[in-house]
Design an enzyme around this catalytic site. Structure first.
Site, PDB file in Angstrom:
ATOM      1  N   ASN A   9      25.509 -42.754 -13.490  1.00 46.20           N
ATOM      2  CA  ASN A   9      24.215 -42.285 -12.984  1.00 46.20           C
ATOM      3  C   ASN A   9      23.160 -42.651 -14.019  1.00 46.20           C
ATOM      4  O   ASN A   9      23.078 -42.023 -15.071  1.00 46.20           O
ATOM      5  CB  ASN A   9      24.284 -40.763 -12.770  1.00 46.20           C
ATOM      6  CG  ASN A   9      22.951 -40.175 -12.354  1.00 46.20           C
ATOM      7  OD1 ASN A   9      21.993 -40.904 -12.081  1.00 46.20           O
ATOM      8  ND2 ASN A   9      22.874 -38.855 -12.318  1.00 46.20           N
ATOM      9  N   TRP A  10      22.375 -43.661 -13.696  1.00 46.02           N
ATOM     10  CA  TRP A  10      21.389 -44.151 -14.666  1.00 46.02           C
ATOM     11  C   TRP A  10      20.180 -43.219 -14.787  1.00 46.02           C
ATOM     12  O   TRP A  10      19.353 -43.400 -15.674  1.00 46.02           O
ATOM     13  CB  TRP A  10      20.914 -45.557 -14.269  1.00 46.02           C
ATOM     14  CG  TRP A  10      21.978 -46.618 -14.340  1.00 46.02           C
ATOM     15  CD1 TRP A  10      23.296 -46.452 -14.716  1.00 46.02           C
ATOM     16  CD2 TRP A  10      21.823 -48.011 -14.032  1.00 46.02           C
ATOM     17  NE1 TRP A  10      23.960 -47.655 -14.659  1.00 46.02           N
ATOM     18  CE2 TRP A  10      23.084 -48.638 -14.240  1.00 46.02           C
ATOM     19  CE3 TRP A  10      20.750 -48.792 -13.597  1.00 46.02           C
ATOM     20  CZ2 TRP A  10      23.290 -49.999 -14.024  1.00 46.02           C
ATOM     21  CZ3 TRP A  10      20.957 -50.151 -13.386  1.00 46.02           C
ATOM     22  CH2 TRP A  10      22.207 -50.742 -13.602  1.00 46.02           C
ATOM     23  N   LYS A  11      20.051 -42.277 -13.888  1.00 44.81           N
ATOM     24  CA  LYS A  11      18.911 -41.349 -13.878  1.00 44.81           C
ATOM     25  C   LYS A  11      17.602 -42.166 -13.936  1.00 44.81           C
ATOM     26  O   LYS A  11      17.553 -43.257 -13.392  1.00 44.81           O
ATOM     27  CB  LYS A  11      19.037 -40.319 -15.000  1.00 44.81           C
ATOM     28  CG  LYS A  11      20.392 -39.596 -14.934  1.00 44.81           C
ATOM     29  CD  LYS A  11      20.481 -38.377 -15.789  1.00 44.81           C
ATOM     30  CE  LYS A  11      21.858 -37.744 -15.627  1.00 44.81           C
ATOM     31  NZ  LYS A  11      22.031 -36.501 -16.364  1.00 44.81           N
ATOM     32  N   HIS A  95      22.666 -33.239  -7.125  1.00 41.64           N
ATOM     33  CA  HIS A  95      22.731 -33.308  -8.591  1.00 41.64           C
ATOM     34  C   HIS A  95      21.936 -32.126  -9.165  1.00 41.64           C
ATOM     35  O   HIS A  95      20.890 -31.755  -8.625  1.00 41.64           O
ATOM     36  CB  HIS A  95      22.165 -34.639  -9.097  1.00 41.64           C
ATOM     37  CG  HIS A  95      22.440 -34.835 -10.555  1.00 41.64           C
ATOM     38  ND1 HIS A  95      21.699 -34.206 -11.530  1.00 41.64           N
ATOM     39  CD2 HIS A  95      23.404 -35.537 -11.196  1.00 41.64           C
ATOM     40  CE1 HIS A  95      22.202 -34.537 -12.719  1.00 41.64           C
ATOM     41  NE2 HIS A  95      23.235 -35.345 -12.544  1.00 41.64           N
ATOM     42  N   GLU A  97      19.951 -31.849 -11.524  1.00 35.74           N
ATOM     43  CA  GLU A  97      18.541 -32.120 -11.834  1.00 35.74           C
ATOM     44  C   GLU A  97      17.684 -32.048 -10.571  1.00 35.74           C
ATOM     45  O   GLU A  97      16.519 -31.672 -10.619  1.00 35.74           O
ATOM     46  CB  GLU A  97      18.425 -33.472 -12.563  1.00 35.74           C
ATOM     47  CG  GLU A  97      18.925 -33.328 -14.000  1.00 35.74           C
ATOM     48  CD  GLU A  97      19.561 -34.567 -14.595  1.00 35.74           C
ATOM     49  OE1 GLU A  97      19.300 -35.677 -14.100  1.00 35.74           O
ATOM     50  OE2 GLU A  97      20.325 -34.416 -15.570  1.00 35.74           O
ATOM     51  N   GLU A 167      29.907 -30.822 -12.272  1.00 35.53           N
ATOM     52  CA  GLU A 167      29.064 -31.076 -13.441  1.00 35.53           C
ATOM     53  C   GLU A 167      28.501 -29.758 -13.961  1.00 35.53           C
ATOM     54  O   GLU A 167      27.470 -29.283 -13.461  1.00 35.53           O
ATOM     55  CB  GLU A 167      27.906 -32.006 -13.074  1.00 35.53           C
ATOM     56  CG  GLU A 167      28.335 -33.387 -12.609  1.00 35.53           C
ATOM     57  CD  GLU A 167      27.253 -34.428 -12.850  1.00 35.53           C
ATOM     58  OE1 GLU A 167      27.567 -35.451 -13.460  1.00 35.53           O
ATOM     59  OE2 GLU A 167      26.096 -34.204 -12.453  1.00 35.53           O
ATOM     60  N   GLY A 173      23.923 -33.877 -20.664  1.00 36.24           N
ATOM     61  CA  GLY A 173      22.931 -34.383 -21.617  1.00 36.24           C
ATOM     62  C   GLY A 173      22.853 -33.562 -22.891  1.00 36.24           C
ATOM     63  O   GLY A 173      21.912 -33.690 -23.665  1.00 36.24           O
ATOM     64  N   SER A 212      28.324 -35.056 -20.366  1.00 35.49           N
ATOM     65  CA  SER A 212      28.599 -35.605 -21.709  1.00 35.49           C
ATOM     66  C   SER A 212      29.946 -36.325 -21.803  1.00 35.49           C
ATOM     67  O   SER A 212      30.642 -36.235 -22.818  1.00 35.49           O
ATOM     68  CB  SER A 212      28.491 -34.513 -22.774  1.00 35.49           C
ATOM     69  OG  SER A 212      27.182 -33.974 -22.790  1.00 35.49           O
ATOM     70  N   GLY A 233      26.410 -39.960 -17.246  1.00 31.76           N
ATOM     71  CA  GLY A 233      24.968 -40.164 -17.380  1.00 31.76           C
ATOM     72  C   GLY A 233      24.673 -41.102 -18.533  1.00 31.76           C
ATOM     73  O   GLY A 233      24.826 -42.324 -18.423  1.00 31.76           O
ATOM     74  N   GLY A 234      24.259 -40.525 -19.660  1.00 30.62           N
ATOM     75  CA  GLY A 234      23.813 -41.301 -20.810  1.00 30.62           C
ATOM     76  C   GLY A 234      24.725 -42.462 -21.193  1.00 30.62           C
ATOM     77  O   GLY A 234      24.246 -43.581 -21.437  1.00 30.62           O
TER      78      GLY A 234
HETATM   79  P1  13P Z   1      25.403 -36.988 -19.232  1.00 27.40           P
HETATM   80  O1  13P Z   1      26.662 -37.825 -19.157  1.00 27.40           O
HETATM   81  O2  13P Z   1      24.251 -37.693 -19.864  1.00 27.40           O
HETATM   82  O3  13P Z   1      25.684 -35.637 -19.807  1.00 27.40           O
HETATM   83  O4  13P Z   1      24.957 -36.732 -17.702  1.00 27.40           O
HETATM   84  C1  13P Z   1      25.877 -36.275 -16.779  1.00 27.40           C
HETATM   85  C2  13P Z   1      25.270 -36.359 -15.436  1.00 27.40           C
HETATM   86  O5  13P Z   1      24.388 -35.615 -15.085  1.00 27.40           O
HETATM   87  C3  13P Z   1      25.765 -37.412 -14.527  1.00 27.40           C
HETATM   88  O6  13P Z   1      25.273 -37.249 -13.241  1.00 27.40           O
END
Ligand code: 13P
Length: 252
Positions: A9-11, A95, A97, A167, A173, A212, A233-234
């Site tokens: 997930n590149w956000k 998600h 967020e 999640e 994050g 993470s 994510g990251g």
């Molecule tokens: P991180 O891997 O940056 O913690 O993000 C997880 C996430 O929200 C994937 O959708």
């Protein structure tokens, strides 16, 4: 056998140039027939570009959200049909967020899930608890509620063409990953909850862990019996890291 998935997930990150570089590096390092399915979720505006870059590559494409409505006067929204049209096969729904920063509630998430499936997109339903919910012993209650609203609207059969991602919000994050045991406990609970409606579907449904995930912790998370891969994510923005996570998943 559940084929594991590693999804990136590149956000809201990257530029066209960054994406081109990242995809080039992923394609160069991708093992071809990895045991795990590999997916990337770029921002809306780059979907078509990334679809073109991926061409016949063994990496699937998804969007980070979708409108619950099919079409019409919904300024700023993107429909499931549009996502399909530009080459997406998957879409994230619910998600954290989206839930917490943009106030998407359980019924809206369920409608988005249904809208995705109506256009043959595979929804990845994200569920997870806040830190205070975990600390007050309400993790299962929260996750069950998030799951049940979707199953009540769409029926348990809908999970035959869907994926779930657990999640925990406190792990997203933050660098604070759930322990493999914490992840396994919730994943097993999710599977049991689905099994109350249909044991066969529960056994076949893939449940990903997100929060993470890194190359250094992926193998021990993916070694858990009910963890069927990761939503990253990251670490998905770094090809070397993401490929190492894919390798950890494929080798379980
Ligand atoms: P991180 O891997 O940056 O913690 O993000 C997880 C996430 O929200 C994937 O959708």
């Amino acid at each position: 056998m559940r084929r594991p998935i590693v999804a990136g997930n590149w956000k809201m990150h990257g530029t066209r140039a960054d994406n081109a570089r990242l995809i080039e590096e992923l394609l160069a390092g991708h093992p071809g027939r990895a045991a795990a399915e590999c997916l990337v979720f770029p921002p809306f505006v780059y979907l078509q570009d990334v679809a073109r870059l991926l061409r016949e590559a063994p990496i699937g494409l998804g969007a980070q959200s979708v409108c619950a409505e099919a079409q019409g006067a919904f300024t700023g929204e993107v429909s499931a049909a549009m996502l399909k049209d530009v080459g997406c096969s998957h879409v994230l729904v619910g998600h954290s967020e989206r839930r917490w920063l943009y106030h998407e509630d359980d019924p809206l998430v369920a409608r988005k899930f249904a809208a995705a499936q109506a256009k043959s997109l595979v929804p990845i339903l994200c569920v997870g608890e806040h830190l205070e919910e975990r600390e007050s012993g309400r993790t299962e209650q929260v996750v069950a509620r998030q799951l049940d609203v979707v199953l009540d609207l769409c029926g348990v059969g809908a999970l035959e063409s869907a994926v779930i991602a657990y999640e925990p919000i406190w792990a997203i994050g933050t660098g604070r990953t759930a322990t493999p045991q914490q992840a396994q406990a919730v994943h097993a609970f999710i599977r049991e909850r689905i099994a109350e409606r249909d044991a066969k579907i529960a056994e076949a449904t893939r449940v990903l862990y997100g929060g993470s995930v890194k190359a250094s912790n992926a193998a021990e998370l993916f070694a858990q019996p009910d963890v069927d891969g990761g939503l990253v994510g990251g670490a998905s923005l770094n090809a070397e890291e993401f490929l190492a996570i894919l390798a950890a998943c494929g080798s379980r």
